[in-house]
Design a protein around this motif. Structure first.
Motif, PDB file in Angstrom:
ATOM      1  N   ALA A   1      45.132  12.422  61.416  1.00 58.82           N
ATOM      2  CA  ALA A   1      46.285  12.447  60.514  1.00 58.82           C
ATOM      3  C   ALA A   1      46.150  13.578  59.494  1.00 58.82           C
ATOM      4  O   ALA A   1      47.140  14.237  59.141  1.00 58.82           O
ATOM      5  N   PHE A   2      44.907  13.816  59.017  1.00 57.15           N
ATOM      6  CA  PHE A   2      44.708  14.906  58.066  1.00 57.15           C
ATOM      7  C   PHE A   2      44.959  16.253  58.727  1.00 57.15           C
ATOM      8  O   PHE A   2      45.570  17.146  58.121  1.00 57.15           O
ATOM      9  N   ILE A   3      44.500  16.417  59.950  1.00 63.25           N
ATOM     10  CA  ILE A   3      44.756  17.661  60.686  1.00 63.25           C
ATOM     11  C   ILE A   3      46.249  17.890  60.814  1.00 63.25           C
ATOM     12  O   ILE A   3      46.751  19.003  60.611  1.00 63.25           O
ATOM     13  N   SER A   4      46.985  16.837  61.124  1.00 62.32           N
ATOM     14  CA  SER A   4      48.436  16.946  61.230  1.00 62.32           C
ATOM     15  C   SER A   4      49.062  17.400  59.914  1.00 62.32           C
ATOM     16  O   SER A   4      49.985  18.230  59.897  1.00 62.32           O
ATOM     17  N   SER A   5      48.550  16.890  58.792  1.00 57.95           N
ATOM     18  CA  SER A   5      49.101  17.275  57.489  1.00 57.95           C
ATOM     19  C   SER A   5      48.784  18.730  57.164  1.00 57.95           C
ATOM     20  O   SER A   5      49.609  19.440  56.573  1.00 57.95           O
ATOM     21  N   VAL A   6      47.590  19.199  57.567  1.00 51.30           N
ATOM     22  CA  VAL A   6      47.226  20.605  57.345  1.00 51.30           C
ATOM     23  C   VAL A   6      48.161  21.521  58.123  1.00 51.30           C
ATOM     24  O   VAL A   6      48.713  22.491  57.584  1.00 51.30           O
ATOM     25  N   VAL A   7      48.378  21.206  59.399  1.00 55.39           N
ATOM     26  CA  VAL A   7      49.247  22.045  60.228  1.00 55.39           C
ATOM     27  C   VAL A   7      50.696  21.988  59.730  1.00 55.39           C
ATOM     28  O   VAL A   7      51.406  22.996  59.749  1.00 55.39           O
ATOM     29  N   SER A   8      51.122  20.835  59.255  1.00 53.05           N
ATOM     30  CA  SER A   8      52.479  20.725  58.701  1.00 53.05           C
ATOM     31  C   SER A   8      52.648  21.648  57.499  1.00 53.05           C
ATOM     32  O   SER A   8      53.684  22.317  57.357  1.00 53.05           O
ATOM     33  N   GLN A   9      51.630  21.709  56.638  1.00 47.13           N
ATOM     34  CA  GLN A   9      51.718  22.592  55.474  1.00 47.13           C
ATOM     35  C   GLN A   9      51.635  24.054  55.882  1.00 47.13           C
ATOM     36  O   GLN A   9      52.310  24.908  55.291  1.00 47.13           O
ATOM     37  N   ILE A  10      50.828  24.363  56.899  1.00 51.31           N
ATOM     38  CA  ILE A  10      50.797  25.729  57.413  1.00 51.31           C
ATOM     39  C   ILE A  10      52.186  26.137  57.876  1.00 51.31           C
ATOM     40  O   ILE A  10      52.647  27.253  57.615  1.00 51.31           O
ATOM     41  N   THR A  11      52.872  25.224  58.560  1.00 45.72           N
ATOM     42  CA  THR A  11      54.225  25.499  59.050  1.00 45.72           C
ATOM     43  C   THR A  11      55.174  25.816  57.899  1.00 45.72           C
ATOM     44  O   THR A  11      55.957  26.772  57.967  1.00 45.72           O
ATOM     45  N   VAL A  12      55.092  25.032  56.840  1.00 48.32           N
ATOM     46  CA  VAL A  12      55.913  25.286  55.647  1.00 48.32           C
ATOM     47  C   VAL A  12      55.599  26.670  55.082  1.00 48.32           C
ATOM     48  O   VAL A  12      56.504  27.435  54.721  1.00 48.32           O
TER      49      VAL A  12
END
Length: 352
Positions: free
Chosen positions: A182-193
């Motif tokens: 879940a943390f990895i997903s949040s990191v990639v989501s912020q990278i996308t932003v």
């Protein structure tokens, strides 16, 4: 949770998440530029930093960092050049100046700016330096000050380096193994932003690095006498890179463009690691996992000295013989090798 169960959980998570979905980053050979890019803007961490960190606290400003280039410590986390220097060379421009030197070296702003700070991440890390959101704020500020114009950025390139500091911080602050996906997903989501925001500011092409095999860094391989990697860590890396590839594909679809692409540092590293595994007669690096500069014992690192100024690290006789400089960062020769791999070169071709 033990290592075996964590590995099984992560493998199952990846397979379930990506079953039936395209994983190839979309690209095009059609250049969006009417001429060669003139500026490079860099965001991220120590894999890209060329001198933004504070001199009073960063090891990159202490001997023996910089002994190969420029011959003394100059803020790079290596004995010499780093990824930014090679990407700038590929573009045919001078390495962009670190943001902290923008006033002293204003004449070099025409080549772009390096906003990367060693130790930072997508989110706040233990380094207490500007995270990636703040780094993008710095570019916004330069636009507000009319140092650059949005129109002028259309023929520029951004390099976004993500080398894993968010995950080091997660582990250091007692993040749970179960919570890692879940943390990895949040990191990639912020990278996308972040990627979308850089594009919205006007930058024409944006390259984001895949995560290198963290389990193969000397800080992880030391426990195995520098003989093999930590596969659990690399499974986490694979999840990050899968999610990142999907995010980049989606950004290109949403923008109906090929403005975003992944710089394949992951496979570039593996190409070099596999040279030894393939039993080549004379691999470039005899043991790519063993660093050149390392602390003499726990609690010490490259550039460490005691209260009397005595060195508390060992240094190899020839940095050119080593892929890694310290327990995390490649040598200049290591970055040269990464830059020369087909994986890295094929990624860079997407600039055109």
């Amino acid at each position: 949770m033990d290592t075996q169960n964590l590995l099984f959980l992560l493998c199952f998570f990846v397979i379930s998440l990506f079953s039936g979905q395209q994983q190839v980053v979309e690209g095009s050979r059609v250049s969006p530029f009417p001429f060669r890019p003139k500026k490079l803007f860099v965001f991220g961490d120590s894999y890209a930093d060329t001198g933004n960190n504070r001199k009073d606290s960063a090891s990159s400003w202490k001997y023996p960092y910089g002994i190969t280039f420029p011959g003394k410590p100059a803020g790079r986390f290596s004995d010499g050049r780093v990824s930014t220097d090679y990407i700038a060379g590929f573009l045919g421009i001078k390495t962009p100046i670190p943001y902290r030197w923008r006033k002293q070296l204003a004449g070099r702003l025409k080549y772009g700016v390096n906003f990367a700070y060693g130790g930072t991440g997508v989110f706040d890390t233990l380094a207490q330096e500007p995270n990636m959101t703040t780094q993008i704020d710095f570019l916004q500020q330069l636009l507000n000050e009319s140092v650059y114009t949005k129109r002028g950025l259309k023929t520029s390139v951004a390099f976004v380096s993500v080398a894993g500091n968010d995950y080091s911080t997660y582990t250091a602050t007692n993040g749970s193994a179960e919570g890692f996906p879940a943390f990895i997903s949040s990191v990639v989501s912020q990278i996308t932003v972040n990627l979308k925001r850089i594009h919205d500011l006007g930058v024409g092409k944006i390259a984001v690095s895949a995560l290198q095999p963290l389990g193969c860094l000397p800080r992880s391989t030391a426990r195995f006498s520098y003989q093999h990697c930590n596969e659990t860590e690399n499974t986490l890396v694979n999840l990050h890179n899968q999610l990142l590839a999907q995010a980049v594909n989606n950004l290109n679809k949403q923008a109906n463009s090929t403005s975003f692409f992944v710089l394949d540092i992951y496979n570039a590293f593996w190409t070099i690691f596999n040279e030894k595994e393939a039993h080549q007669e004379s691999p470039k690096f005899e043991n790519p996992f063993q660093p050149c500069c390392v602390g003499v014992s726990a609690g010490f690192s490259c550039a460490s000295v005691d209260e009397n100024g005595a060195k508390k690290y060992t240094l190899c006789s020839n940095p050119k013989s080593k892929f890694f400089w310290d327990t995390v960062h490649p040598t200049e020769e290591g970055w040269q090798a990464v830059y020369s791999t087909p994986a890295f070169q094929n990624s860079l071709k997407q600039l055109w």
